[in-house]
Design an enzyme around this catalytic site. Sequence first.
Site, PDB file in Angstrom:
ATOM      1  N   ASP A  59       0.843  -1.185   0.000  1.00  0.00           N
ATOM      2  CA  ASP A  59       0.000   0.000   0.000  1.00  0.00           C
ATOM      3  C   ASP A  59       0.885   1.244   0.000  1.00  0.00           C
ATOM      4  O   ASP A  59       1.495   1.590   0.997  1.00  0.00           O
ATOM      5  CB  ASP A  59      -0.901  -0.033   1.242  1.00  0.00           C
ATOM      6  CG  ASP A  59      -1.678   1.250   1.371  1.00  0.00           C
ATOM      7  OD1 ASP A  59      -1.677   2.041   0.415  1.00  0.00           O
ATOM      8  OD2 ASP A  59      -2.266   1.453   2.446  1.00  0.00           O
ATOM      9  N   TRP A 211     -31.571 -15.403  38.767  1.00  0.00           N
ATOM     10  CA  TRP A 211     -33.006 -15.588  38.974  1.00  0.00           C
ATOM     11  C   TRP A 211     -33.432 -14.750  40.198  1.00  0.00           C
ATOM     12  O   TRP A 211     -32.740 -14.737  41.212  1.00  0.00           O
ATOM     13  CB  TRP A 211     -33.326 -17.076  39.227  1.00  0.00           C
ATOM     14  CG  TRP A 211     -34.769 -17.254  39.594  1.00  0.00           C
ATOM     15  CD1 TRP A 211     -35.831 -17.259  38.750  1.00  0.00           C
ATOM     16  CD2 TRP A 211     -35.293 -17.398  40.924  1.00  0.00           C
ATOM     17  NE1 TRP A 211     -36.997 -17.389  39.461  1.00  0.00           N
ATOM     18  CE2 TRP A 211     -36.696 -17.483  40.810  1.00  0.00           C
ATOM     19  CE3 TRP A 211     -34.728 -17.456  42.196  1.00  0.00           C
ATOM     20  CZ2 TRP A 211     -37.537 -17.630  41.907  1.00  0.00           C
ATOM     21  CZ3 TRP A 211     -35.569 -17.604  43.300  1.00  0.00           C
ATOM     22  CH2 TRP A 211     -36.958 -17.706  43.138  1.00  0.00           C
ATOM     23  N   ASP A 378     -52.212 -20.008  35.588  1.00  0.00           N
ATOM     24  CA  ASP A 378     -50.785 -20.297  35.401  1.00  0.00           C
ATOM     25  C   ASP A 378     -50.566 -21.806  35.336  1.00  0.00           C
ATOM     26  O   ASP A 378     -51.502 -22.598  35.125  1.00  0.00           O
ATOM     27  CB  ASP A 378     -49.976 -19.618  36.527  1.00  0.00           C
ATOM     28  CG  ASP A 378     -48.568 -19.248  36.092  1.00  0.00           C
ATOM     29  OD1 ASP A 378     -47.711 -20.152  36.057  1.00  0.00           O
ATOM     30  OD2 ASP A 378     -48.308 -18.081  35.757  1.00  0.00           O
ATOM     31  N   ASP A 379     -49.351 -22.224  35.489  1.00  0.00           N
ATOM     32  CA  ASP A 379     -48.898 -23.605  35.376  1.00  0.00           C
ATOM     33  C   ASP A 379     -49.819 -24.588  36.120  1.00  0.00           C
ATOM     34  O   ASP A 379     -50.259 -24.302  37.237  1.00  0.00           O
ATOM     35  CB  ASP A 379     -47.490 -23.659  35.992  1.00  0.00           C
ATOM     36  CG  ASP A 379     -46.739 -24.904  35.595  1.00  0.00           C
ATOM     37  OD1 ASP A 379     -47.334 -25.782  34.977  1.00  0.00           O
ATOM     38  OD2 ASP A 379     -45.547 -24.972  35.920  1.00  0.00           O
ATOM     39  N   ARG A 455     -35.130 -28.673  36.413  1.00  0.00           N
ATOM     40  CA  ARG A 455     -36.565 -28.625  36.761  1.00  0.00           C
ATOM     41  C   ARG A 455     -37.336 -29.763  36.089  1.00  0.00           C
ATOM     42  O   ARG A 455     -38.428 -29.592  35.592  1.00  0.00           O
ATOM     43  CB  ARG A 455     -37.166 -27.276  36.349  1.00  0.00           C
ATOM     44  CG  ARG A 455     -38.338 -26.870  37.226  1.00  0.00           C
ATOM     45  CD  ARG A 455     -39.183 -25.760  36.621  1.00  0.00           C
ATOM     46  NE  ARG A 455     -40.155 -25.261  37.592  1.00  0.00           N
ATOM     47  CZ  ARG A 455     -41.309 -24.699  37.285  1.00  0.00           C
ATOM     48  NH1 ARG A 455     -41.656 -24.527  36.036  1.00  0.00           N
ATOM     49  NH2 ARG A 455     -42.124 -24.287  38.216  1.00  0.00           N
ATOM     50  N   LYS A 488     -49.196 -16.584  28.524  1.00  0.00           N
ATOM     51  CA  LYS A 488     -47.895 -16.382  29.182  1.00  0.00           C
ATOM     52  C   LYS A 488     -46.993 -17.496  28.686  1.00  0.00           C
ATOM     53  O   LYS A 488     -47.218 -18.667  28.997  1.00  0.00           O
ATOM     54  CB  LYS A 488     -48.080 -16.434  30.697  1.00  0.00           C
ATOM     55  CG  LYS A 488     -46.779 -16.285  31.489  1.00  0.00           C
ATOM     56  CD  LYS A 488     -47.088 -16.237  32.989  1.00  0.00           C
ATOM     57  CE  LYS A 488     -45.852 -16.234  33.847  1.00  0.00           C
ATOM     58  NZ  LYS A 488     -46.182 -16.284  35.289  1.00  0.00           N
ATOM     59  N   ASP A 490     -43.710 -19.309  28.884  1.00  0.00           N
ATOM     60  CA  ASP A 490     -42.621 -19.448  29.859  1.00  0.00           C
ATOM     61  C   ASP A 490     -41.485 -20.285  29.283  1.00  0.00           C
ATOM     62  O   ASP A 490     -41.634 -20.988  28.267  1.00  0.00           O
ATOM     63  CB  ASP A 490     -43.187 -20.118  31.123  1.00  0.00           C
ATOM     64  CG  ASP A 490     -42.428 -19.753  32.387  1.00  0.00           C
ATOM     65  OD1 ASP A 490     -41.314 -19.209  32.282  1.00  0.00           O
ATOM     66  OD2 ASP A 490     -42.954 -20.047  33.483  1.00  0.00           O
ATOM     67  N   MET A 491     -40.332 -20.274  29.939  1.00  0.00           N
ATOM     68  CA  MET A 491     -39.158 -21.035  29.479  1.00  0.00           C
ATOM     69  C   MET A 491     -38.251 -21.169  30.704  1.00  0.00           C
ATOM     70  O   MET A 491     -37.642 -20.191  31.110  1.00  0.00           O
ATOM     71  CB  MET A 491     -38.500 -20.230  28.359  1.00  0.00           C
ATOM     72  CG  MET A 491     -37.406 -20.927  27.609  1.00  0.00           C
ATOM     73  SD  MET A 491     -35.860 -20.701  28.479  1.00  0.00           S
ATOM     74  CE  MET A 491     -34.719 -20.795  27.169  1.00  0.00           C
ATOM     75  N   ASN A 492     -38.246 -22.374  31.284  1.00  0.00           N
ATOM     76  CA  ASN A 492     -37.687 -22.509  32.627  1.00  0.00           C
ATOM     77  C   ASN A 492     -36.398 -23.295  32.745  1.00  0.00           C
ATOM     78  O   ASN A 492     -36.141 -23.882  33.802  1.00  0.00           O
ATOM     79  CB  ASN A 492     -38.748 -23.135  33.541  1.00  0.00           C
ATOM     80  CG  ASN A 492     -39.748 -22.095  33.990  1.00  0.00           C
ATOM     81  OD1 ASN A 492     -39.375 -21.111  34.603  1.00  0.00           O
ATOM     82  ND2 ASN A 492     -41.002 -22.293  33.646  1.00  0.00           N
ATOM     83  N   ASP A 552     -39.530 -13.099  38.864  1.00  0.00           N
ATOM     84  CA  ASP A 552     -40.394 -13.824  39.792  1.00  0.00           C
ATOM     85  C   ASP A 552     -40.400 -13.138  41.154  1.00  0.00           C
ATOM     86  O   ASP A 552     -41.172 -13.510  42.033  1.00  0.00           O
ATOM     87  CB  ASP A 552     -39.890 -15.265  39.975  1.00  0.00           C
ATOM     88  CG  ASP A 552     -40.450 -16.171  38.892  1.00  0.00           C
ATOM     89  OD1 ASP A 552     -41.368 -15.752  38.170  1.00  0.00           O
ATOM     90  OD2 ASP A 552     -39.952 -17.303  38.761  1.00  0.00           O
TER      91      ASP A 552
HETATM   92  C1  DGJ Z   1     -41.807 -19.484  36.292  1.00  0.00           C
HETATM   93  C2  DGJ Z   1     -42.542 -18.192  36.159  1.00  0.00           C
HETATM   94  O1  DGJ Z   1     -41.679 -17.115  36.272  1.00  0.00           O
HETATM   95  C3  DGJ Z   1     -43.634 -18.129  37.219  1.00  0.00           C
HETATM   96  O2  DGJ Z   1     -44.296 -16.908  37.169  1.00  0.00           O
HETATM   97  C4  DGJ Z   1     -44.581 -19.271  36.984  1.00  0.00           C
HETATM   98  O3  DGJ Z   1     -45.247 -19.091  35.769  1.00  0.00           O
HETATM   99  C5  DGJ Z   1     -43.823 -20.589  37.009  1.00  0.00           C
HETATM  100  N1  DGJ Z   1     -42.733 -20.575  36.115  1.00  0.00           N
HETATM  101  C6  DGJ Z   1     -44.743 -21.718  36.662  1.00  0.00           C
HETATM  102  O4  DGJ Z   1     -44.078 -22.908  36.568  1.00  0.00           O
END
Ligand code: DGJ
Length: 732
Positions: A59, A211, A378-379, A455, A488, A490-492, A552
């Site tokens: 260059d 969490w 809920d669940d 879980r 709702k 969710d994904m735990n 939560d």
């Molecule tokens: C995790 C969520 O943050 C809670 O509010 C509730 O919906 C539980 N899961 C249910 O298993």
Amino acid sequence: MITIHDNLFFLHGKDMSYIMKKDEAGYLYHLYYGKRLGQREYQIPVNYLRGFSAADINDKTVRDTPNNDVGWLPKDEQGKSLDEAPQEYPSYGRFDLRTPAIEIEYGDGNRITDLRYDSHEIISGKPELPGLPAAYGKENEAQTLRITLKDMVAKITVILSYTVYEQHNNICRNVRIQNQGKEAVILRRALSVNIDFAGGDRDVISFPGSWARERHTNRQRIHHGIQEFSCARGASGHQMNPFIIVCDTASNEDYGNCYGFSLVYSGNHSAIIEKDQYDITRAQMGIHPNTFAWELKPDDWFQTPECILAFSSQGLNSLSQSYHDFFREHFLHGYWSKRDRPILLNSWEASYFDYNEETLLTLAEKSKALGIEMLVMDDGWFGKRDDDHSSLGDWYANKKKLPGGLSRLAAKVNDLGLGFGLWMEPEMVSPDSELYRTHPDWAVQVPGRTPAITRWQYVLDLSRTEIQDYIIDAVSEVLSVPGISYLKWDMNRHMTDMPDSGYNHRYILGLYRVLEQLTRRFPKVLFESCSGGGGRMDPGILYYMPQTWISDNSDAIERLYIQEGTSYAYPLPCMTAHVSAVPNHQTGRITPLSIRGHVAQFGMFGYELNPDDLPESEKIEIVQQIETAKRLRTLMRSGDFYRIASPYAGNDCAWQVVSKDKRETVLLFARILSVPNPNVTTVKLKGLLPGENYHESGSQRIYGGDELMYMGIHIETGAQDYFSILKHLIVN
Ligand code: DGJ
């Protein structure tokens, strides 16, 4: 908005400019990002050879320039090194030995890429990104610059894309990479953004957590070396939000240059800060490179996620407001994005898994009597689920609990005058489920190993189209039951046992396809995202689901930290906030109902308790809270949010929301622990009309706008822990 002049690329937003320059050799330099600048012939600040910096001796452009003659090297050994120059999109292995934005492994094992300018184009509006969520903008609102870079030896094409908006201080960036060679290559790193800031003392603010303690603010000085803020858990995660701020060390809420980096992505991500030997601060963001590898076959493209940048010269609060406005106007979309949301009661903390049609209908009746507008189940309603050990994947009603199925329950709740919503966790499967027994190979796994469990559940392999289609069908069947207007999602658990380094990205693309189809199919259903609370609070998810259950932890004091941390990037309509019972289920803390209500008003308001467990006086208070929430919800959703006093700085918290026309405002003041013999406490409000009079709702008191902002409002703090007041003031 975008102009090009003598090798300089100018991007102008409302009050900001971003400038790049290409030189004769085709290298693309980053020149400036900050407060709006005029158009001049700006020079690249550093551009000469130094010791221990590699140069391109082919260059001739630099060594023929007199100012760049370093003198102590023979002329024909002088050349240009990129090692000390601010760069736009640095590649690995030749003239810049800092952290690259792109790294490609070729068939012979070498990883050298050398990108030079090839061409550019300007497009009106904001193009969509194939398969990925992204901001939008009409032709009269936004312009996009695409700069094409090429490596002529390796036959790689890289297109850098920048969208600027006339009315905003945001830039949306993304990168497309194409292999134009004859052999497959492996992309090892493909970041969405790189900015090299020259000189100066800067801090970086990140949002780590866990969490029940999501998005706490963490400010640290940028030092020499590398600082990284990342999450490689398969999701954006509770542990580190895909958002950082780089700011002047002297900056605060109201003062200083601040730069936000928000990644529109829900998988593994990383923000990397490197301060180099010449005090250039390199800031990068994108898919986490350590957990990423992507094979690019000949002619294949790879599209990075988008990164939304924001700039403010007026401190952190204005940076946050710039994100809030941008997300509301050019990102969130669909039916609910600009509508008030129903005030709901969620059954989780009211009864966990222990409910049936009868108890839910009683809960609905009690909720209705208080003024609540929707019941969310809920669940626990599906398969044989009585705890978290089974049934994910078996999305049909548990007949023991709901003998009339979902349709009878939804109809009965609707008949009471309430909306009805429910919980699902569609990305998961329990080993103890019909779905898993039928399709054990649908869980993410590596042959020969039993996947790790969290879980009592595995992750479904969303990289496979037939599994995506199964989820779309299963959720569609549930949402097709008449009377369901909220989900709702969710994904735990986080992701383990990923089969290869491209897996997480393939999963996320699969997830986005599923969400795209479902939200198109059910445009009026209100989708709320959740991942064990706020484990997936990111723009990628918010694109499809306009609100997230951000933690939560609904303890009012913990929520001060969580909601304030979340507010740095995300607007109030994206955060749900519920009043729950005491002692709080996460902290054991007992706080007055008043502060729980006041804090929850600064989010999409609702409840997470059983009204039957409350004394009559609290039921009356809840009726008043709900009336207040109905009065305030449009303001909270659409107004400007101010952080006036931060719980991170001490014992007090003050937040304010002001309507866009500045004629209405609401103030929260909270004192965490009682102070004996306290100082006089005043709070100075912001963003009001100084010449107008503001009437306080529920009182005869009138304040001048100037009085509220310059003298401040006097707060009589009580002799009690967890004290709070909420003031609503209107010009009328
Ligand atoms: C995790 C969520 O943050 C809670 O509010 C509730 O919906 C539980 N899961 C249910 O298993």
